[in-house]
Design a protein around this motif. Structure first.
Motif, PDB file in Angstrom:
ATOM      1  N   THR A  39       1.262  -1.569   0.181  1.00 37.63           N
ATOM      2  CA  THR A  39      -0.303   0.024   0.058  1.00 37.63           C
ATOM      3  C   THR A  39       0.992   1.402   0.380  1.00 37.63           C
ATOM      4  O   THR A  39       1.853   0.948   0.172  1.00 37.63           O
ATOM      5  CB  THR A  39      -1.173   0.076   1.453  1.00 37.63           C
ATOM      6  N   ALA A  42      -0.672   8.094  -3.007  1.00 40.34           N
ATOM      7  CA  ALA A  42      -0.196   9.089  -4.716  1.00 40.34           C
ATOM      8  C   ALA A  42       0.148  10.821  -4.331  1.00 40.34           C
ATOM      9  O   ALA A  42      -1.155  10.852  -3.757  1.00 40.34           O
ATOM     10  CB  ALA A  42      -0.424   8.538  -5.878  1.00 40.34           C
ATOM     11  N   ARG A  62      -3.371   4.487  -2.787  1.00 36.81           N
ATOM     12  CA  ARG A  62      -2.918   3.200  -4.031  1.00 36.81           C
ATOM     13  C   ARG A  62      -2.678   1.440  -3.555  1.00 36.81           C
ATOM     14  O   ARG A  62      -2.693   2.086  -2.331  1.00 36.81           O
ATOM     15  CB  ARG A  62      -1.963   3.657  -4.891  1.00 36.81           C
ATOM     16  N   ALA A  64      -1.062  -2.052  -4.866  1.00 35.35           N
ATOM     17  CA  ALA A  64      -0.107  -2.959  -5.986  1.00 35.35           C
ATOM     18  C   ALA A  64      -0.151  -4.005  -6.146  1.00 35.35           C
ATOM     19  O   ALA A  64      -0.542  -5.115  -5.257  1.00 35.35           O
ATOM     20  CB  ALA A  64       1.871  -2.951  -5.591  1.00 35.35           C
ATOM     21  N   ILE A  70       0.572  -0.763 -10.145  1.00 36.39           N
ATOM     22  CA  ILE A  70      -0.127   0.297  -9.114  1.00 36.39           C
ATOM     23  C   ILE A  70      -1.972   0.349  -9.318  1.00 36.39           C
ATOM     24  O   ILE A  70      -2.178   1.258 -10.678  1.00 36.39           O
ATOM     25  CB  ILE A  70       0.362   1.666  -9.370  1.00 36.39           C
ATOM     26  N   ILE A  71      -2.451   0.401  -9.019  1.00 34.87           N
ATOM     27  CA  ILE A  71      -3.888   0.185  -8.923  1.00 34.87           C
ATOM     28  C   ILE A  71      -4.856   1.700  -8.126  1.00 34.87           C
ATOM     29  O   ILE A  71      -4.795   1.790  -6.881  1.00 34.87           O
ATOM     30  CB  ILE A  71      -4.347  -1.211  -8.491  1.00 34.87           C
ATOM     31  N   PRO A  72      -5.703   1.946  -8.723  1.00 33.07           N
ATOM     32  CA  PRO A  72      -5.953   3.642  -7.763  1.00 33.07           C
ATOM     33  C   PRO A  72      -6.781   2.954  -7.396  1.00 33.07           C
ATOM     34  O   PRO A  72      -7.730   2.157  -7.655  1.00 33.07           O
ATOM     35  CB  PRO A  72      -6.431   4.899  -8.878  1.00 33.07           C
ATOM     36  N   ALA A  73      -7.851   4.310  -6.462  1.00 31.60           N
ATOM     37  CA  ALA A  73      -8.716   3.727  -5.455  1.00 31.60           C
ATOM     38  C   ALA A  73      -9.986   2.914  -6.039  1.00 31.60           C
ATOM     39  O   ALA A  73     -11.085   2.607  -5.407  1.00 31.60           O
ATOM     40  CB  ALA A  73      -8.734   5.070  -4.373  1.00 31.60           C
ATOM     41  N   SER A  74     -10.003   4.110  -7.654  1.00 27.47           N
ATOM     42  CA  SER A  74     -11.121   4.315  -8.069  1.00 27.47           C
ATOM     43  C   SER A  74     -11.436   2.509  -8.602  1.00 27.47           C
ATOM     44  O   SER A  74     -12.983   2.106  -8.580  1.00 27.47           O
ATOM     45  CB  SER A  74     -11.240   4.956  -9.465  1.00 27.47           C
ATOM     46  N   GLN A  75     -10.407   1.891  -8.345  1.00 28.10           N
ATOM     47  CA  GLN A  75     -11.093   0.404  -9.070  1.00 28.10           C
ATOM     48  C   GLN A  75     -11.286  -0.301  -8.255  1.00 28.10           C
ATOM     49  O   GLN A  75     -11.516  -1.653  -8.285  1.00 28.10           O
ATOM     50  CB  GLN A  75      -9.356   0.004  -9.950  1.00 28.10           C
ATOM     51  N   ILE A 260       3.317   8.306  -7.104  1.00 29.96           N
ATOM     52  CA  ILE A 260       3.946   8.004  -5.566  1.00 29.96           C
ATOM     53  C   ILE A 260       5.508   8.354  -5.215  1.00 29.96           C
ATOM     54  O   ILE A 260       5.747   8.572  -3.766  1.00 29.96           O
ATOM     55  CB  ILE A 260       3.835   6.309  -6.202  1.00 29.96           C
TER      56      ILE A 260
END
Length: 277
Positions: A39, A42, A62, A64, A70-75, A260
C-alpha cells in the motif's frame, strides 16, 4: 427440453455473475495487498489561487497487485468500502500519510477516510500513536470525509470532530455538492475546508449551469467561514474562472497528477514501494 429462464430460482443472469466474480477478484487482490504491505499514497498538490504554490497535498491511496502494477482507489474502493477491508484501507492510508508527515517536517497533507472508520479501534490507535510521536502532526494533517459518507452518520461525525479539534486537526468535507448535506448539518459540523465536487468544475469556463452552481457553492463556503477547494481542474480556462470566482485553492491534472515518488519526499521513502510508515 425447455430452456431455463434466468428468472427461475437457482439461476443467475450472466451480468450479475460477471459482476460477482469481478468483485470477488477485487476483494482478494485488496486482501493480499494489505497482507503483504503493498500500500502507498500518491500525492497531488492543492494549489493556492493567489500564491500559485502548493497549500497542501492530498494523499490518495494506491495498492500494488502481485505483478507490481499500481491500482488507484477508483478500481477497488466501491467494492470494499462497506466491508472490514474498507476500514483496513483507511488504516493503511492513515499510516502512510502520518508516516510521510513524520518524515517531512514542512509537509501539510490531507488523508481520506470514511465515516464508517470512526470508532474503528485500529484506525484510532494509529492516529493516537503518531500524534504522540510528533506534536506538530496534528496541525499538519487534514482528514477528508466525503459528503456522502458524512451524512450516513452525521451525529457520530460531529462528535468525532469535536473530540479531535483540540489536537489541531483540520477537517475537509470532500465532494461537496454531490451528496445530501442539509444546511442544518453543515452549520453544526466543524469542517474547515470545503472541497467542491469536480463534476461542477468541468467546463466551468463555458458551462453556464456549472458557473451558477459554483458561485453558489463558493458563497456557501464563504458564509460558513470555510476554505474552498475546487477539484478536477484540467484547463487554464477553468482555473482562470475559478480564481475570478473567489475559490481559495485548486486541484487537478492542470496543476499536477498524483505522484507516488514526488521530489520532496525523503529519498529513503521514495525508493521503497511500501509506504506504510
Amino acid at each position: 427440453m425447455a430452456r431455463k429462464s434466468f428468472s427461475e430460482p437457482g439461476t443467475e443472469d450472466p451480468i450479475t455473475f460477471a459482476v460477482t466474480e469481478r468483485d470477488k477478484s477485487t476483494l482478494q487482490m485488496v486482501r493480499e495487498a494489505l497482507a503483504d504491505g503493498r500500500t502507498m499514497l500518491a500525492y497531488q498538490p492543492v494549489i493556492g489561487s493567489i500564491t500559485g504554490e502548493p497549500a497542501f497535498y492530498e494523499g490518495l491511496i494506491r495498492i500494488a497487485d502481485d505483478t507490481g502494477r499500481i491500482i488507484p482507489a477508483s478500481q477497488f474502493m466501491e467494492v470494499v468500502e462497506t466491508q472490514d477491508l474498507g476500514r483496513e484501507i483507511d488504516c493503511a492510508a492513515l499510516r502512510c500519510g502520518l508516516g510521510a508527515l513524520g518524515r517531512t517536517p514542512g509537509l501539510r497533507l490531507s488523508i481520506n477516510m470514511s465515516a464508517r472508520s470512526i470508532g474503528y479501534p485500529k484506525w484510532m490507535q494509529i492516529l493516537k500513536r503518531h500524534l504522540g510521536r510528533d506534536d506538530t502532526i496534528g496541525e499538519r494533517v487534514i482528514l477528508e470525509i466525503s459528503e456522502r459518507s458524512a451524512m450516513l452518520v452525521p451525529e457520530l461525525v460531529k462528535t468525532f470532530m469535536t473530540d479531535l479539534q483540540d489536537r489541531g486537526i483540520t477537517f475537509a468535507l470532500d465532494d461537496f455538492g454531490a451528496g445530501q448535506t442539509s444546511f442544518r448539518h453543515l452549520k453544526e459540523f466543524y469542517f474547515d475546508v470545503l472541497k467542491i465536487d469536480g463534476s461542477f468544475v468541468r467546463n466551468c469556463d463555458v458551462d453556464s449551469d456549472n458557473q451558477c452552481i459554483l458561485h453558489a457553492l463558493i458563497s456557501i463556503g464563504q458564509q460558513f467561514d470555510m476554505f474552498t477547494v475546487a477539484g478536477a481542474v484540467e484547463t487554464g480556462a477553468e482555473a482562470q474562472f475559478l480564481v475570478e470566482s473567489g475559490v481559495d485553492c485548486m486541484q487537478g491534472y492542470y496543476y499536477g497528477a498524483p505522484e507516488i515518488r514526488p521530489d520532496w519526499l525523503p529519498p529513503a521513502h521514495r525508493d521503497g514501494l511500501r509506504g506504510t510508515g
